[in-house]
Design an enzyme around this catalytic site. Structure first.
Site, PDB file in Angstrom:
ATOM      1  N   HIS A 185       0.829  -1.203   0.000  1.00 46.65           N
ATOM      2  CA  HIS A 185       0.000   0.000   0.000  1.00 46.65           C
ATOM      3  C   HIS A 185       0.873   1.267   0.000  1.00 46.65           C
ATOM      4  O   HIS A 185       0.763   2.116  -0.895  1.00 46.65           O
ATOM      5  CB  HIS A 185      -0.921  -0.038   1.231  1.00 46.65           C
ATOM      6  CG  HIS A 185      -1.813   1.146   1.366  1.00 46.65           C
ATOM      7  ND1 HIS A 185      -3.143   1.128   1.004  1.00 46.65           N
ATOM      8  CD2 HIS A 185      -1.584   2.404   1.823  1.00 46.65           C
ATOM      9  CE1 HIS A 185      -3.688   2.315   1.224  1.00 46.65           C
ATOM     10  NE2 HIS A 185      -2.754   3.110   1.729  1.00 46.65           N
ATOM     11  N   GLU A 186       1.754   1.352   0.983  1.00 44.71           N
ATOM     12  CA  GLU A 186       2.587   2.563   1.075  1.00 44.71           C
ATOM     13  C   GLU A 186       3.530   2.671  -0.119  1.00 44.71           C
ATOM     14  O   GLU A 186       3.907   3.765  -0.527  1.00 44.71           O
ATOM     15  CB  GLU A 186       3.354   2.601   2.397  1.00 44.71           C
ATOM     16  CG  GLU A 186       2.486   2.542   3.669  1.00 44.71           C
ATOM     17  CD  GLU A 186       1.378   3.590   3.767  1.00 44.71           C
ATOM     18  OE1 GLU A 186       1.490   4.642   3.095  1.00 44.71           O
ATOM     19  OE2 GLU A 186       0.385   3.350   4.487  1.00 44.71           O
TER      20      GLU A 186
END
Lengths: 505, 505
Positions: A269-270
């Site tokens: 995600h990041e």
């Protein structure tokens, strides 16, 4: 100092961007490195930088330069040219900034930096009363801010704040998207949960050595395309992606006993956020052309890598052998089918960041309704835990056992970010619609994942989205890429096509 | 904004201090955390903060407030009062700052931030020609700075720079201290080396697991008195102690294969610096009363904990069992006598930070002579490696095999810190003289070390030195504490009393 109004304007806003990038580093440091007792001084450092940036930005000089640029037709005649975009977006920001007094900017910055520290303590002890006065102060300051900003007729206070995260976003528009989304999701989740076939998740409950897991998730981030000569991966209570510019992007993740696979998905995600930041063009650094479009578009990138890449069967054809190599015997006996089912559960729960793809947006809808009421004045902060718990019972059918797992779970409101949550759900919708388009344009996209090839998608996103900075609005980008306005259909199709067969419907 | 000239002055200088504390954090981050490609942007961030601080400081408002304070006799009549000290020291800094144009401040900041990055690369590859143009640029800028600052008649360019690190320091005064010191040290080292009885160092060549060593050195720092709720310990190429204020003090150490015990001593050293910073009073934060006296006094604190505590037999009576507990079997068979001899060698070598107590100051004397010539203009940067190697042969009788172990070993000149090195040797002298006094005043001081009790010394230093900020000058502090001006006698006595018996003289 360069010549010409436009050159001078760029010079000035780059100076301000530079100062803001320093504040971004201090924020990152606060979440990751700062010793506990550094918080008070840090809040003063951040307040000083916020005040200085604000004062530099709302100066008469910038107002004059902006007006001069707007009068030069060669600068703005092509609305998609670099100069037109920079002038347009600087005007948008200037008109907002000039309405808010520097003292309020400084007070908000200092209060929220302190409140973030208090939130960490309150969450640890599940102690809402400890956090309540801070949130009351923040809501009060944000209502002042919304009043300064104002909103078009028919709008509401919440809109004024949301605009800062997602240009052109209003509660009314969000509601129009969320109402059918909520109904469709409730049906789908109800059907799946109704079958009652809850499987134990083997992957999540493995006992993975944390030191190996740290190396593994970093390697995955690197493999999908994060450039670690221009970035870092650390740990923090709430995973985020920050840092100060395209050559220094700082992601965090967290390692918990409860879910051994969460760090991988949080890192994917990041990494999506990080690749957006790293894909911005250095030549535009410190100007709108070197900034992301909006939070929803940013979130579309993170959710794409987390869910539209990371939760596909094809990704796991490649990833599972990588995991087996990294962790050895503990993964023996786990098949690709097991893994694919494990990472695609539908299980209404308490925690937003651990929510599955089907229930995630319901967490957002709850927060949106609550912050709209907080800003509208019909929900006092003291009623927050009760209303929170009630909504979780109604919408997700779960009982909230304590505030740490309830209304204290997220840092956002502590940081003053009311109007922010809906961008997560919009991000999911954009991710689906953009990924559908990527699949149509990139041959063998998913097959590439099964061979560990991710550069096709990364380059496509770099070229189509990242490199343009703020050239297009979120709506315009969506229309341009997909030839349709944003809708919930691609997202619901993605969910139903994946989850129905997987859950025996 | 407070009332009265003094209140207003404090308010202003606290603002500047706050901005400088942000720069200090960015410096720390650059050495410890920043991804490699972040360097160019970082240099711009630091230059911006340096320019802003400088401009805020040399403003007409500060000049006026200072003059008003100096005219109020109640503020300055007691020269040791808080207000008199703050006014006196702000005047000293102001008179220096106002002589240097902001453009030069900015250029020096940006150049040195970049040069520090280049130095890391050049040292790694032992490539002086790569670093040479940077050093030439820095020397040029520093000569400009010295010219702006000027110096009293009979002084020299070097003095103008040294004054910024050590008030009232001149090359002439340093030379007067270093000449007899060099002679006495040369005799002592010559005698010991002449005996030819070089013992293998067992402690240093142990194979200590780095993860355990990290925990061990941190525990030692905590035990001697560092407060980790207000500090951190990380790693960097060149150990240092930085951070932004008494509630956020950041030390670093480094772990090398070559010497397994260096991290312990480097941590004790930086802990001495950290305890000075943590011992400053919070109420004086951002004002001269909340700042350390000078670099030599700072170094006296680090060297005291490293050498006057850490290299005593009593410390090792306590420390060796702690090490055996931490590292287990690898220390079997090492006795207290072995350890005490191992950590007190006399062995002329190439690297300053690894030098023993007897030869350390000779490394400093070499650097002092060279930087004096660099600033005087009689040593071109291109001749640096040759002259360096020659001096090492003359003074320390060692051959320099490459520049990484020669003139590229230290970061200081890359950071623009010419005039800094002598404070290390002065720090050793102050440490000896102050420790002699501490021993006279604190009952059973050394016996406490053998029982792991360090708080007596820490509290004595807190009370006598740290808590006073800049109340006393270095000379005045020394006179006040020890009733004597600084001399080389306590240091030479300490060395001779310890080393002669240990090395069979």
């Amino acid at each position: 100092m360069p010549n010409g109004s436009y050159g001078k304007l760029l010079h000035r806003i780059r100076e301000i961007g530079l100062l803001q990038s320093t504040a971004a580093l201090l924020h990152w440091d606060q979440q990751t490195m700062m010793p506990p007792r550094g918080i008070e001084h840090r809040s003063r450092q951040l307040a000083q930088l916020a005040r200085m940036s604000h004062e530099l930005f709302i100066s008469v000089e910038i107002a004059d330069l902006l007006a001069q640029c707007e009068a030069e037709s060669n600068l703005i005649s092509d609305p998609l040219s670099e100069s037109a975009v920079n002038v347009r977006e600087t005007r948008r920001e200037y008109d907002r900034a000039v309405k808010v007094p520097a003292s309020l900017v400084q007070e908000l910055s200092q209060t929220t930096a302190l409140a973030e520290g208090e939130w960490i303590g309150a969450r640890k002890e599940s102690d809402f009363p400890r956090f309540r006065p801070w949130l009351e102060k923040i809501v009060g300051l944000l209502r002042q801010k919304a009043e300064c900003l104002g909103h078009p007729k028919g709008g509401e206070a919440w809109d004024a704040l949301a605009e800062g995260f997602e240009p052109d976003c209003t509660a009314r528009k969000v509601e129009a998207m969320f109402s059918p989304l909520r109904a469709r999701l409730a049906d789908l989740v109800g059907e799946i949960v109704g079958r009652g076939a809850i499987r134990a998740q083997q992957l999540q409950s493995l006992d993975l050595p944390i030191e190996i897991n740290k190396k593994f998730v970093r390697a995955m981030a690197q493999r999908i395309g994060v450039d670690f000569s221009r970035g870092r991966l650390d740990e923090s209570a709430h995973p985020f992606c920050g840092g100060s510019h395209c050559h220094d992007v700082r992601m965090t993740t967290r390692f918990t006993e409860a879910d051994q696979i969460e760090p991988l998905f949080s890192t994917l995600h990041e990494s999506g956020h990080a690749m957006y930041e790293q894909g911005l063009k250095e030549e535009h650094l410190g100007t709108p052309m070197g900034e992301s479009i909006s939070l929803a578009i940013h979130e579309s990138q993170s959710r794409m890598w987390e869910n539209f890449v990371g939760r596909t069967r094809e990704f796991w054809i490649w990833c599972l052998p990588q995991m087996k190599k990294a962790f050895g015997a503990s993964l023996n006996g786990i098949t690709e089918d097991d893994a694919y089912a494990d990472i695609n559960p539908v299980r209404p729960g308490l925690i937003r960041v651990s929510a599955d793809e089907a229930t995630y947006n319901l967490h957002i809808i709850i927060r949106f309704e609550m912050e709209r009421s907080l800003m509208g004045g019909d929900l006092p902060v003291s009623d927050l835990p009760g209303v929170w718990n009630e909504k979780y019972r109604d919408i997700l059918s779960v009982d909230v056992p304590d505030e740490a797992q309830g209304c204290l779970q997220d840092i956002h409101w502590a940081g003053g970010a009311i109007g922010y949550f809906p961008t997560y759900a919009l991000g999911n919708l954009y991710a689906a619609q953009i990924f559908e388009q990527a699949e149509a344009e990139i041959p063998d996209l998913r097959r590439g994942f099964s061979q560990g090839r991710f550069s096709d998608l990364k380059e496509w996103l770099n070229e189509r989205i990242h490199s343009h900075g703020k050239r297009f609005s979120a709506d315009a980008l969506c229309q341009r890429l997909t030839e349709k306005p944003l809708s919930i259909e691609p997202f619901m199709n993605h969910l139903e096509n994946k989850l129905r067969p997987l859950h025996g419907l």
